[in-house]
Design an enzyme around this catalytic site. Structure first.
Site, short mmCIF file in Angstrom:
data_model
loop_
_atom_site.label_atom_id
_atom_site.label_comp_id
_atom_site.label_asym_id
_atom_site.label_seq_id
_atom_site.Cartn_x
_atom_site.Cartn_y
_atom_site.Cartn_z
N ASP A 62 -13.32 -65.74 49.85
CA ASP A 62 -12.32 -66.66 49.32
C ASP A 62 -13.04 -68.00 49.14
O ASP A 62 -14.09 -68.25 49.75
CB ASP A 62 -11.10 -66.78 50.24
CG ASP A 62 -9.89 -67.33 49.49
OD1 ASP A 62 -10.08 -67.93 48.40
OD2 ASP A 62 -8.75 -67.20 49.97
C1 BGC Z 1 -7.06 -68.74 47.38
C2 BGC Z 1 -7.40 -67.50 46.59
C3 BGC Z 1 -7.81 -67.88 45.19
C4 BGC Z 1 -9.00 -68.83 45.28
C5 BGC Z 1 -9.54 -69.28 43.94
C6 BGC Z 1 -8.18 -69.77 47.31
O1 BGC Z 1 -7.77 -70.98 47.87
O2 BGC Z 1 -6.81 -68.39 48.72
O3 BGC Z 1 -6.31 -66.62 46.57
O4 BGC Z 1 -8.10 -66.74 44.44
O5 BGC Z 1 -8.60 -69.99 46.00
O6 BGC Z 1 -8.66 -70.14 43.32
#
Ligand code: BGC
Length: 740
Positions: free
Chosen positions: A266
């Site tokens: 993530d």
């Molecule tokens: C979120 C993800 C997301 C990623 C990219 C993170 O903060 O938890 O679900 O895909 O950001 O935007």
């Protein structure tokens, strides 16, 4: 780590080194060559630096390919409800493109509420086409974390509280996306069930609970859906960060389940240099340019899996074998997507809008109805719509699922369209909720400013209600902080902005009172006895308003079913102590600790097993017609399989669909098991008077629990019961059977 696999990779790399086909095209470029041969051929041509470059971000949403070899980079995109607008290379700010406004599909909780595998495939296909058109290779979704607490701010991005339901729905979604040569990146792996302190809390879960509740949907996505990518979550599991959690990524995902795709962190979720190398992470993506805390200019070289990784390879702390495994996984993903067979996709096509409208409508749940719905307003009559959510655009906001939609139809405009020329549709705001109309620089263009105070808003609504044929209240939650929003959780399930007393006041004067709750998570409805009808609607995307109007007017007969329980109050739920939620600080521990003491008893597993009454049960949803289930019977099939059949009949006046649900109850278990667990469902569409036989196959797997000591699934001989019904509480037949 897969030692065997790594050895094979290195041996074949040596023998296949730089193979060319007769026509002179290198094997890795030959689209007709077997995938693994292409991967090995490419690997054999690459330097260590080129391999390391594959394993970390090069911009906010891309990771490198191998430019020298003509191997393209990978473009990642949120997900999971539409294709995110373009941001700058190195910043979260919008790039300001004018051609990146997508079709906003309904939130995943809305998809889950359809209980329809085909619609999940349609969703996956459609969003996959949009991703392909926008030249994205990895779609950051779907999200399938279980609804452990109704407070989780991201409940709207997930598929409910039941592992079986989420498993059956995630598989077609993944397949649909990947048909387009776009990898579905299933998230957030794993036990990431809250937003509060999401990057600083260890979810401490026993194996039985992990395997029975929190892993099945991920396993199905990988093994049945063939997912090409998995996103590690921000939290820790049993004390180790999940983006490099050895047990989750190496032991379970890659070894037990045989996952051959990429694990992506993530954004900013990678936290440790050595673990990032050793524990199964393949691509490190970052929230900021240095991975976690922020940096003004490009510093991707500082990522855990960039320069520090190269140093470890040079001084022998990291091995070439592990690097080859990571690089092979990234190459496999590139060959499956950006350098795979040509796909072109399509963007906000009429088909996509039709899909969005259909999915949104079929997920809308009719919770209660005394016959007031479908709405029949007399010719020239007056429909008073009250509530901010009738007017407020909802696609914008909520965190990383925020979208820039080409358009969004609000409930109010759809109702005005639907009753145009027949009845007067008047709107009163009733309360002021969230007036923001901009999120991450995406603007809705609405003006939600309000000059009236609370008392005037209430008075105006009550005056308007007096001569209305029906008051249609459209309120609920929105995507602001502390509601359905990434990064925060709710504090309670009570409706915000004093809506409960507003609804009560309106119900006292209204001729007919219909309440539509728009939310992505459960809310308490203490006024339910005063409402003639209650509808649960969701963040339905571009076609949200049309979908709701379709259901309210009867154009579409509702067939949605709750993918989670609607409890009366938060206190009724299974999480009773701060140790369970939101976590505690313990002496000597760097991170917050949270204990899943409730074990497998979440959602209806808890309420049903403890006999706690709920407002609306899991699986509940009414229709404008009535159905009956008859002739339910069960037969042994083979040594330890069973077949259950039942007849579903539409005994009402209009065509409609019902979801027949099968729950299994283990009557003689040696462990404490929930009194019922969903093990089958079929959505059946029937004309009035029509009947259909529904069949369920019950296998040993459906009867098993996870025995942590043996590390395996166990079906104990003895008495079981199969419950067939139309919700977890509405059971039409209970059939006893024995496993020998
Ligand atoms: C979120 C993800 C997301 C990623 C990219 C993170 O903060 O938890 O679900 O895909 O950001 O935007």
């Amino acid at each position: 780590m897969k030692i065997k696999y790594l050895l094979i990779v290195t041996t074949i790399v040596a023998t296949l080194a730089c193979t060319q086909k007769n026509n002179g095209i290198p094997v890795y470029k030959d689209l007709s060559a077997p995938l693994e041969e292409r991967v090995l051929d490419a690997l054999s041509r690459m330097t260590t630096e080129e391999k390391v470059a594959l394993t970390h971000a090069q911009s906010k949403f891309s990771s490198a390919g191998v430019p020298r070899l003509g191997i393209p980079e990978l473009w990642h995109t949120d997900g999971p409800h539409g294709i995110r607008p373009e941001v700058l290379w190195d910043e979260w700010d919008q790039a300001g493109w004018t051609n990146d406004s997508c079709t906003a599909f309904p939130a995943l909780v809305n998809l889950a509420a359809t209980w329809d595998r085909e619609l999940s495939l349609l969703y996956g296909r459609s969003i996959g086409e949009e991703a392909r058109y926008r030249e994205k290779d990895i779609l950051l979704g779907p999200g399938i974390n279980m609804g452990r607490t109704p407070l989780n701010g991201r409940t709207f991005e997930y598929m409910g509280e039941d592992p079986f339901l989420a498993s059956r729905l995630v598989v077609p979604y993944v397949k649909g996306v990947q048909e387009n040569g776009v990898a579905a990146c299933v998230k957030h792996f794993a036990v990431n069930n809250q937003e509060v302190r999401r990057t600083a809390t260890s979810s401490n879960v026993d194996d039985r609970t992990l395997y029975e509740i929190y892993l099945p949907a991920f396993k199905a996505a990988v093994q049945e859906g063939g997912a090409w990518a998995i996103m590690g979550s921000y939290n820790l599991y049993n004390g180790q960060f999940n983006c490099h959690n050895k047990k989750l990524l190496c032991d379970i995902l890659k070894d037990e389940w045989g996952f051959d795709g990429v694990v992506i962190s993530d954004w900013g979720g990678c936290r440790d240099y050595d673990e990032a190398v050793e524990n199964g992470l393949d691509i490190e993506m970052g929230t900021w340019t240095n991975g976690l805390s922020g940096a003004a200019s490009d510093s991707y070289a500082n990522y855990h899996l960039a320069q520090p990784y190269l140093e470890r390879l040079r001084d022998g702390r990291a091995t070439r074998e592990v690097l080859d495994d990571k690089a092979a996984r990234v190459l496999r993903t590139i060959f499956r997507t950006s350098m795979g067979k040509p796909h072109f996709g399509s963007f906000h096509s009429p088909e996509h809008y039709a899909a969005a409208r259909r999915i949104a409508a079929e997920g809308i749940v009719l919770l209660q109805n005394d016959g007031t719905l479908p709405l029949r307003i007399p010719e020239g009559g007056k429909l008073l719509v009250v509530g901010e959510n009738a007017y407020k655009m909802m696609v914008v906001g909520g965190g990383s699922s925020n979208l820039k939609a080409q358009y969004e139809i609000t409930p109010l405009s759809a109702l005005q369209e639907a009753y145009d020329g027949q009845a007067q549709v008047v709107w009163e705001r009733g309360y002021v909720g969230d007036t923001t109309t901009v999120y991450n620089k995406v603007v809705t263009g609405q003006d939600l400013g309000e000059s009236r105070d609370e008392g005037t808003l209430l008075r105006d609504a009550l005056v308007a209600a007096k001569d209305a044929d029906c008051v249609l209240y459209i309120g609920g939650l929105n995507k602001s902080d502390g509601q359905d929003n990434e990064g925060t959780d709710r504090e309670d399930i009570v409706l915000p902005y004093g809506q409960d007393s507003l609804i009560e006041a309106l119900a006292a004067v209204a001729k007919k009172m219909v309440v539509v709750n728009i939310s992505g998570s459960p809310v308490a409805m203490p006024w339910a006895p005063r409402a003639n009808a209650i509808v649960q609607s969701w963040y339905g995307g571009s076609e949200s308003g049309h979908a709701l109007a379709d259901v309210l007017t009867g154009e579409v007969n509702p067939s949605g079913k709750l993918p989670f329980t609607m409890p009366f109050s938060l206190a009724d739920g299974p999480l009773k102590t701060p140790r369970q939620y939101p976590g505690i600080q313990e002496e000597g521990q760097e991170w917050w600790q949270e204990y899943y003491d409730e074990g497998v008893f979440i959602g209806y597993r808890w309420y049903a097993s403890k006999d706690i009454p709920v407002q609306f049960p899991f699986g509940h949803g009414l229709s404008y017609t009535n159905f009956s289930i008859s002739n339910a019977s069960i037969k042994q099939r083979g040594k330890d399989g069973f077949q259950l059949t039942a007849t579903l009949t539409n005994i009402g006046e209009v065509a409609g669909a019902e979801v027949v649900q099968l729950y299994i109850s283990d009557r003689e278990a040696s462990v404490d098991r929930p009194v019922k667990e969903l093990k089958g469902f079929e959505k059946v569409f029937l004309q009035p008077g029509e009947s259909r036989k529904v069949r369920f196959t019950i296998t040993r797997d459906d009867l098993s629990f996870f025995d942590a000591d043996r590390h395996g699934w166990v079906a104990e001989p003895g008495a079981f019961q199969a419950l067939v019904g139309t919700s977890s509480e509405d059971i039409a037949a209970c059939l006893d059977f024995r496993l020998k």
